[in-house]
Design a protein around this motif. Structure first.
Motif, PDB file in Angstrom:
ATOM      1  N   GLN A   7       0.827  -1.200   0.000  1.00 28.05           N
ATOM      2  CA  GLN A   7       0.000   0.000   0.000  1.00 28.05           C
ATOM      3  C   GLN A   7       0.865   1.254   0.000  1.00 28.05           C
ATOM      4  OE1 GLN A   7      -3.316   0.246  -0.360  1.00 28.05           O
ATOM      5  NE2 GLN A   7      -3.007   2.468  -0.466  1.00 28.05           N
ATOM      6  N   HIS A   8       1.967   1.196   0.767  1.00 26.70           N
ATOM      7  CA  HIS A   8       2.913   2.320   0.798  1.00 26.70           C
ATOM      8  C   HIS A   8       3.482   2.558  -0.598  1.00 26.70           C
ATOM      9  CE1 HIS A   8       6.364   4.722   2.408  1.00 26.70           C
ATOM     10  NE2 HIS A   8       6.979   4.176   1.374  1.00 26.70           N
ATOM     11  N   ARG A   9       3.896   1.460  -1.229  1.00 25.72           N
ATOM     12  CA  ARG A   9       4.483   1.572  -2.564  1.00 25.72           C
ATOM     13  C   ARG A   9       3.466   2.083  -3.560  1.00 25.72           C
ATOM     14  NH1 ARG A   9       6.429  -3.133  -2.598  1.00 25.72           N
ATOM     15  NH2 ARG A   9       4.792  -4.190  -3.771  1.00 25.72           N
ATOM     16  N   SER A  10       2.226   1.605  -3.445  1.00 28.09           N
ATOM     17  CA  SER A  10       1.182   2.011  -4.381  1.00 28.09           C
ATOM     18  C   SER A  10       0.844   3.498  -4.226  1.00 28.09           C
ATOM     19  CB  SER A  10      -0.071   1.166  -4.152  1.00 28.09           C
ATOM     20  OG  SER A  10      -1.125   1.626  -4.960  1.00 28.09           O
ATOM     21  N   THR A  11       0.700   3.968  -3.002  1.00 24.42           N
ATOM     22  CA  THR A  11       0.367   5.375  -2.769  1.00 24.42           C
ATOM     23  C   THR A  11       1.493   6.289  -3.244  1.00 24.42           C
ATOM     24  OG1 THR A  11      -0.973   4.762  -0.848  1.00 24.42           O
ATOM     25  CG2 THR A  11      -0.300   7.066  -1.027  1.00 24.42           C
ATOM     26  N   ARG A  12       2.705   5.926  -2.921  1.00 22.95           N
ATOM     27  CA  ARG A  12       3.852   6.720  -3.354  1.00 22.95           C
ATOM     28  C   ARG A  12       3.925   6.771  -4.882  1.00 22.95           C
ATOM     29  NH1 ARG A  12       9.305   6.434  -4.545  1.00 22.95           N
ATOM     30  NH2 ARG A  12      10.638   7.978  -3.497  1.00 22.95           N
ATOM     31  N   THR A  13       3.658   5.658  -5.520  1.00 23.25           N
ATOM     32  CA  THR A  13       3.681   5.611  -6.980  1.00 23.25           C
ATOM     33  C   THR A  13       2.585   6.477  -7.575  1.00 23.25           C
ATOM     34  OG1 THR A  13       4.618   3.378  -6.973  1.00 23.25           O
ATOM     35  CG2 THR A  13       3.533   4.086  -8.995  1.00 23.25           C
ATOM     36  N   LEU A  14       1.404   6.441  -6.963  1.00 24.32           N
ATOM     37  CA  LEU A  14       0.301   7.287  -7.432  1.00 24.32           C
ATOM     38  C   LEU A  14       0.693   8.764  -7.378  1.00 24.32           C
ATOM     39  CD1 LEU A  14      -2.846   5.638  -5.783  1.00 24.32           C
ATOM     40  CD2 LEU A  14      -2.342   5.781  -8.228  1.00 24.32           C
ATOM     41  N   ILE A  15       1.357   9.163  -6.298  1.00 23.16           N
ATOM     42  CA  ILE A  15       1.774  10.551  -6.147  1.00 23.16           C
ATOM     43  C   ILE A  15       2.800  10.918  -7.214  1.00 23.16           C
ATOM     44  CG2 ILE A  15       2.975  12.176  -4.621  1.00 23.16           C
ATOM     45  CD1 ILE A  15       1.720  10.569  -2.251  1.00 23.16           C
ATOM     46  N   LEU A  16       3.781  10.048  -7.424  1.00 23.30           N
ATOM     47  CA  LEU A  16       4.801  10.322  -8.434  1.00 23.30           C
ATOM     48  C   LEU A  16       4.206  10.341  -9.834  1.00 23.30           C
ATOM     49  CD1 LEU A  16       7.858   8.254  -7.118  1.00 23.30           C
ATOM     50  CD2 LEU A  16       7.570  10.744  -7.110  1.00 23.30           C
ATOM     51  N   ASP A  17       3.276   9.431 -10.102  1.00 23.01           N
ATOM     52  CA  ASP A  17       2.632   9.416 -11.424  1.00 23.01           C
ATOM     53  C   ASP A  17       1.901  10.730 -11.683  1.00 23.01           C
ATOM     54  OD1 ASP A  17       3.519   6.848 -11.885  1.00 23.01           O
ATOM     55  OD2 ASP A  17       1.601   5.880 -11.448  1.00 23.01           O
TER      56      ASP A  17
END
Length: 207
Positions: A7-17
């Protein structure tokens, strides 16, 4: 060692995207943190949980999303005795102007003036290209060339390539077609001609 929480990785990726898309479209300064949060579908406060500042988001994009330049094997691009064609082959192998990554194609060039991390990444890219270009010229030029001359000719070609990449980006922003390979071909021939003029003739054997 535990792997990062999905979930941490997914949220961080969403922000970067979201940041990548907005920085490419509008520029860093014109993009508010609230806009990044809205595009990512997360609360604004969550942005600062992962990134203490907006600059930190840009630094993460540059560090993690500039594609590594896979420098070609010299044998695949060098045409002995023909530096101009060798440079054209190098341009095609690097495909710097055809990159789909918006971080490399747009953000890196646009934000270099105001952000040290971006400038450092651009310098690393330039140093890589200078090195491989000098080696291509050395391998393709008939006759010995002074190292300083090789470096100067490589610098001229890389500077022209960077200029063409920037011009291509501006054309793309205006919806105009790019110049194709004609422009880099002209520069390659000019550099090859200068190199030929400065190449030392091979000494005649003593009989």
């Amino acid at each position: 060692m535990r792997s990062p929480d999905p979930q941490h990785r997914s949220t961080r990726t969403l922000i970067l995207d979201a940041a990548e898309q907005l920085f490419a479209a509008n520029g860093f300064d014109a993009t508010a943190t609230a806009a990044i949060a809205a595009a990512a579908g997360v609360p604004k406060g969550l942005i600062f949980y992962y990134f203490p500042t907006k600059d930190a988001i840009l630094s993460a994009l540059i560090a993690e999303r500039v594609p590594a330049q896979s420098l070609p094997d010299l044998a695949s691009v060098v045409r002995p005795g023909d530096p101009a064609t060798s440079l054209m082959n190098l341009d095609a192998a690097l495909n710097l102007r055809g990159q789909r990554s918006s971080v490399l194609r747009v953000i890196l060039w646009r934000e270099a003036d105001g952000h040290p991390d971006v400038r450092a990444q651009l310098r690393r890219l330039r140093d890589q290209l200078l090195d491989v270009t000098a080696r291509v010229l050395q391998a393709s030029t008939p006759g010995p060339v002074a190292p300083g001359t090789l470096r100067d000719c490589a610098a001229a070609w890389v500077s022209a390539l960077f200029s063409i990449v920037t011009t291509d980006r501006l054309r793309a922003l205006d919806g105009l077609a790019g110049p194709g390979t004609d422009e880099i071909g002209t520069v390659s021939r000019v550099v090859a001609a200068a190199l030929s003029h400065l190449t030392e003739p091979l000494p005649h054997p003593i009989r």
